[in-house]
Design a protein around this motif. Structure first.
Motif, mmCIF file in Angstrom:
data_model
loop_
_atom_site.group_PDB
_atom_site.id
_atom_site.type_symbol
_atom_site.label_atom_id
_atom_site.label_comp_id
_atom_site.label_asym_id
_atom_site.label_seq_id
_atom_site.Cartn_x
_atom_site.Cartn_y
_atom_site.Cartn_z
ATOM 1 N N LEU A 141 3.230 10.396 -1.813
ATOM 2 C CA LEU A 141 2.841 9.027 -1.489
ATOM 3 C C LEU A 141 3.856 8.077 -2.093
ATOM 4 O O LEU A 141 4.346 8.306 -3.201
ATOM 5 C CB LEU A 141 1.460 8.705 -2.062
ATOM 6 N N THR A 142 4.150 6.992 -1.378
ATOM 7 C CA THR A 142 5.103 6.012 -1.883
ATOM 8 C C THR A 142 4.792 4.636 -1.300
ATOM 9 O O THR A 142 4.252 4.534 -0.193
ATOM 10 C CB THR A 142 6.550 6.407 -1.537
ATOM 11 N N SER A 162 0.826 -1.205 0.000
ATOM 12 C CA SER A 162 0.000 0.000 0.000
ATOM 13 C C SER A 162 0.862 1.257 0.000
ATOM 14 O O SER A 162 2.016 1.259 0.412
ATOM 15 C CB SER A 162 -0.912 0.001 1.226
ATOM 16 N N LEU A 163 0.252 2.326 -0.471
ATOM 17 C CA LEU A 163 0.947 3.614 -0.489
ATOM 18 C C LEU A 163 0.903 4.248 0.894
ATOM 19 O O LEU A 163 -0.110 4.181 1.582
ATOM 20 C CB LEU A 163 0.298 4.555 -1.505
ATOM 21 N N GLN A 164 2.000 4.864 1.262
ATOM 22 C CA GLN A 164 2.122 5.579 2.530
ATOM 23 C C GLN A 164 2.426 7.040 2.238
ATOM 24 O O GLN A 164 3.190 7.346 1.321
ATOM 25 C CB GLN A 164 3.263 4.991 3.381
ATOM 26 N N ALA A 166 4.800 4.353 7.628
ATOM 27 C CA ALA A 166 5.812 3.325 7.396
ATOM 28 C C ALA A 166 6.842 3.272 8.515
ATOM 29 O O ALA A 166 7.785 2.483 8.443
ATOM 30 C CB ALA A 166 6.501 3.574 6.054
ATOM 31 N N ASP A 167 6.680 4.119 9.546
ATOM 32 C CA ASP A 167 7.647 4.211 10.643
ATOM 33 C C ASP A 167 9.069 4.355 10.086
ATOM 34 O O ASP A 167 9.971 3.587 10.403
ATOM 35 C CB ASP A 167 7.536 2.999 11.560
#
Length: 126
Positions: free
Chosen positions: A109-110, A2-4, A34-35
């Protein structure tokens, strides 16, 4: 995957603040979901010398290594004890009057923050 969401700042070497000239030397990327909090950098010594002949590339690298240490949460030796990655990013992205300064905060977003950081360093610094 998923995108974060993420935020980043470009780190600039600003040898003489009054001239408002700088060369990009690094990027700090933070993704809460994504920490992830890391910095990447590259110092182009020829560009740095052209902008500011009196600035030592080794000193700029030392400042950038300190940024990397803050990203990792290291403390002591003059580094702040800030706790969470979000607080560390806030401190790293705050305006300051030092030779290495953050630019404005940007976002995106990535699916892969580490690859996104590498791409940003390549595009913005390289």
């Amino acid at each position: 995957m998923s995108l974060q969401g993420y935020q980043y700042v470009v780190l600039r070497c600003v040898p003489r603040v009054e001239r408002e000239e700088f060369v990009n030397v690094g990027v700090v990327l933070y993704s809460q979901g994504a920490d992830f909090l890391e910095a990447g950098y590259a110092v182009d010594e020829a560009r740095l010398r052209a902008l500011a002949p009196g600035v030592e590339a080794a000193e700029v690298r030392d400042a950038l290594e300190a940024v990397c240490r803050v990203c990792r949460g290291e403390t002591g030796g003059g580094l702040p004890d800030l706790g969470s990655p979000g607080r560390r990013f806030g401190w790293l992205s705050a305006p300051r009057s030092t030779v290495v300064q953050p630019g404005p905060v940007h976002g995106g977003l990535t699916a892969d923050p580490r690859a996104e950081l590498a791409g940003l360093v390549e595009r913005m610094v390289g």
